[in-house]
Design a protein around this motif. Structure first.
Motif, PDB file in Angstrom:
ATOM      1  N   ASN A 259      10.624 -32.814 -15.345  1.00  0.00           N
ATOM      2  CA  ASN A 259      11.866 -32.440 -15.999  1.00  0.00           C
ATOM      3  C   ASN A 259      12.650 -33.682 -16.430  1.00  0.00           C
ATOM      4  OD1 ASN A 259      15.008 -31.542 -15.699  1.00  0.00           O
ATOM      5  ND2 ASN A 259      13.739 -29.820 -16.344  1.00  0.00           N
ATOM      6  N   TRP A 260      12.678 -34.685 -15.564  1.00  0.00           N
ATOM      7  CA  TRP A 260      13.356 -35.943 -15.892  1.00  0.00           C
ATOM      8  C   TRP A 260      12.685 -36.610 -17.092  1.00  0.00           C
ATOM      9  CZ3 TRP A 260      17.627 -38.645 -14.209  1.00  0.00           C
ATOM     10  CH2 TRP A 260      17.718 -39.960 -14.628  1.00  0.00           C
ATOM     11  N   ASN A 261      11.370 -36.684 -17.067  1.00  0.00           N
ATOM     12  CA  ASN A 261      10.642 -37.322 -18.169  1.00  0.00           C
ATOM     13  C   ASN A 261      10.831 -36.547 -19.476  1.00  0.00           C
ATOM     14  OD1 ASN A 261       9.654 -39.281 -16.418  1.00  0.00           O
ATOM     15  ND2 ASN A 261       7.772 -38.155 -15.982  1.00  0.00           N
ATOM     16  N   MET A 262      10.845 -35.210 -19.372  1.00  0.00           N
ATOM     17  CA  MET A 262      11.004 -34.387 -20.567  1.00  0.00           C
ATOM     18  C   MET A 262      12.353 -34.621 -21.229  1.00  0.00           C
ATOM     19  SD  MET A 262      12.585 -31.412 -21.819  1.00  0.00           S
ATOM     20  CE  MET A 262      12.948 -30.368 -20.399  1.00  0.00           C
ATOM     21  N   TRP A 263      13.427 -34.660 -20.409  1.00  0.00           N
ATOM     22  CA  TRP A 263      14.756 -34.859 -20.970  1.00  0.00           C
ATOM     23  C   TRP A 263      14.953 -36.295 -21.445  1.00  0.00           C
ATOM     24  CZ3 TRP A 263      17.936 -31.632 -22.948  1.00  0.00           C
ATOM     25  CH2 TRP A 263      17.956 -30.315 -22.520  1.00  0.00           C
ATOM     26  N   THR A 264      14.331 -37.244 -20.758  1.00  0.00           N
ATOM     27  CA  THR A 264      14.397 -38.623 -21.243  1.00  0.00           C
ATOM     28  C   THR A 264      13.760 -38.732 -22.627  1.00  0.00           C
ATOM     29  OG1 THR A 264      14.295 -39.477 -18.966  1.00  0.00           O
ATOM     30  CG2 THR A 264      13.754 -41.007 -20.750  1.00  0.00           C
ATOM     31  N   LYS A 265      12.617 -38.083 -22.777  1.00  0.00           N
ATOM     32  CA  LYS A 265      11.940 -38.060 -24.078  1.00  0.00           C
ATOM     33  C   LYS A 265      12.780 -37.317 -25.105  1.00  0.00           C
ATOM     34  CE  LYS A 265       7.755 -36.242 -26.306  1.00  0.00           C
ATOM     35  NZ  LYS A 265       6.490 -35.489 -26.096  1.00  0.00           N
ATOM     36  N   GLU A 266      13.366 -36.191 -24.707  1.00  0.00           N
ATOM     37  CA  GLU A 266      14.164 -35.379 -25.621  1.00  0.00           C
ATOM     38  C   GLU A 266      15.344 -36.167 -26.182  1.00  0.00           C
ATOM     39  OE1 GLU A 266      15.310 -31.795 -27.594  1.00  0.00           O
ATOM     40  OE2 GLU A 266      13.489 -32.212 -26.457  1.00  0.00           O
ATOM     41  N   ILE A 267      16.068 -36.849 -25.313  1.00  0.00           N
ATOM     42  CA  ILE A 267      17.244 -37.593 -25.770  1.00  0.00           C
ATOM     43  C   ILE A 267      16.828 -38.820 -26.555  1.00  0.00           C
ATOM     44  CG2 ILE A 267      19.281 -38.855 -24.992  1.00  0.00           C
ATOM     45  CD1 ILE A 267      19.586 -36.895 -22.756  1.00  0.00           C
ATOM     46  N   THR A 268      15.749 -39.466 -26.134  1.00  0.00           N
ATOM     47  CA  THR A 268      15.252 -40.617 -26.889  1.00  0.00           C
ATOM     48  C   THR A 268      14.888 -40.207 -28.314  1.00  0.00           C
ATOM     49  OG1 THR A 268      14.359 -41.609 -24.868  1.00  0.00           O
ATOM     50  CG2 THR A 268      13.532 -42.448 -26.959  1.00  0.00           C
ATOM     51  N   GLN A 269      14.184 -39.081 -28.432  1.00  0.00           N
ATOM     52  CA  GLN A 269      13.810 -38.600 -29.759  1.00  0.00           C
ATOM     53  C   GLN A 269      15.044 -38.208 -30.574  1.00  0.00           C
ATOM     54  OE1 GLN A 269      11.014 -35.458 -28.872  1.00  0.00           O
ATOM     55  NE2 GLN A 269       9.252 -36.813 -29.134  1.00  0.00           N
ATOM     56  N   ALA A 270      16.039 -37.612 -29.910  1.00  0.00           N
ATOM     57  CA  ALA A 270      17.262 -37.234 -30.616  1.00  0.00           C
ATOM     58  C   ALA A 270      17.965 -38.462 -31.179  1.00  0.00           C
ATOM     59  CB  ALA A 270      18.197 -36.471 -29.674  1.00  0.00           C
TER      60      ALA A 270
END
Length: 346
Positions: A259-270
């Motif tokens: 979950n942490w990695n997913m949101w880190t990726k999500e915000i990075t992509q945003a």
């Protein structure tokens, strides 16, 4: 009358305390789940809001294109009349006007559909009178680079409801291990009691007054007991239960990390998509200016007979395609900016 005061105490209350802790964690998890739903709803509302703005910009672009073609149609009609242009040019411009009107109808239908969807999310019944206010694009591209490289980036991720909930689920899984392990423990129960009795039978038979206070003192009784239970036969089932709970804890920790990695990726992509949209908007704005100049040149040449209608048609299409891409980049940037702002304020 019979009155008693009993005060039992037991070491098994420790498992009850753990279960109360689990109950509190479940309440926290439910609250965070609600916060996650609110976040998702907010993002859905913002997405539809900026899509509506893009739909309105698309409609404006189509209307401008139709107006330009209609003016050109009048000029071509006069030129055809004076044999300065071929009738095929007039047919072509009429066909372009029809195509532009089809694009306008599609854009209008898309706008109405998105308005209905947004009103449905907001619980608004009358979508026909609903409208949104526009928002201007005004941002510095370096803001997103600073955000992604700053120490606050991890702080933003840690404050998200989904990330918090994954931590709570790990804590719940750990309490499940403790509850299952409680069956290994010997239990000691300590009970104590104090009581007395009162009866008016003696007064009836003897005629003597036997007060409540005297009976309370004469009939006092008390007890103290201790019970020790040692689990023996249940250890096999307890071991199996503990293993299952440990496996559940391992899954919860894995999901927490994922979950942490997913949101880190999500915000990075945003952040990166916002940067790309900002850069694309600047490029397309310059492109629009260049195509406007090109259209003026081709239009002048066409009026003098130095260019064909195909050249003029190409110049118009290039201009309005660039305007459409410019608007798309603008509202994509604004959407990403607002989503990142929403994440940062959690």
């Amino acid at each position: 009358m019979n009155a008693s005061i009993v005060g039992p105490a037991t070491f098994q209350d420790l498992s009850v305390i753990i279960m109360l802790k689990k109950s509190r964690l479940n309440n926290v998890s439910s609250q965070l789940s609600f916060e996650e739903t609110k976040l998702e709803l907010g993002i859905d509302v913002m997405t539809l809001y900026f899509q509506i703005l893009l739909d309105k910009a698309t409609i404006s672009i189509c209307e401008n294109k139709i107006n330009l073609l209609c003016k050109q149609k009048e000029q071509i009609s006069k030129r055809v009349e004076y044999k300065a242009a071929v009738p095929a040019d007039l047919l072509n411009v009429k066909a372009d006007i029809t195509n532009a009107n089809v694009e306008l109808v599609d854009a209008t239908g898309k706008l109405q559909s998105d308005i209905v969807s947004l009103c449905s999310l907001l619980g608004i019944d009358d979508w026909r009178t609903f409208d949104v206010t526009t928002i201007e694009m005004n941002a510095d591209n370096s803001t997103f680079t600073d955000l992604i490289l700053s120490e606050n980036f991890d702080v933003i991720v840690s404050k998200l409801p989904s990330v918090k909930q994954s931590h709570v689920k790990s804590d719940i899984a750990m309490t499940d291990i403790k509850i299952a392990s409680a069956s290994y423990w010997p239990s000691i129960r300590l009970d104590a009691g104090f009581g007395t009795t009162f009866s008016n039978a003696r007064s009836k038979f003897t005629g003597e007054d036997y007060s409540f206070g005297e009976q309370f003192r004469d009939n006092v009784s008390s007890y103290l007991s201790m019970t020790v239970s040692i689990p023996i036969l249940s250890n096999v089932s307890t071991s199996r239960s503990v293993r299952e709970k440990k496996l559940g804890y391992s899954r919860a920790k894995y999901e927490q990390e994922e979950n942490w990695n997913m949101w880190t990726k999500e915000i990075t992509q945003a952040v990166l998509l916002a940067q790309a949209a900002y850069s694309k908007h600047k490029l397309m704005s310059d492109n629009v200016c260049q195509f406007e100049e090109a259209l003026d040149i081709v239009e002048g040449k066409y009026s003098l007979g130095a260019a064909t209608y195909y050249d003029y048609q190409t110049a118009i299409n290039n201009l309005y395609q660039s305007k459409a891409k410019e608007s798309q980049a603008e509202y994509e940037f604004l959407l990403r900016e607002k989503i990142l702002d929403l994440y940062a304020k959690m």
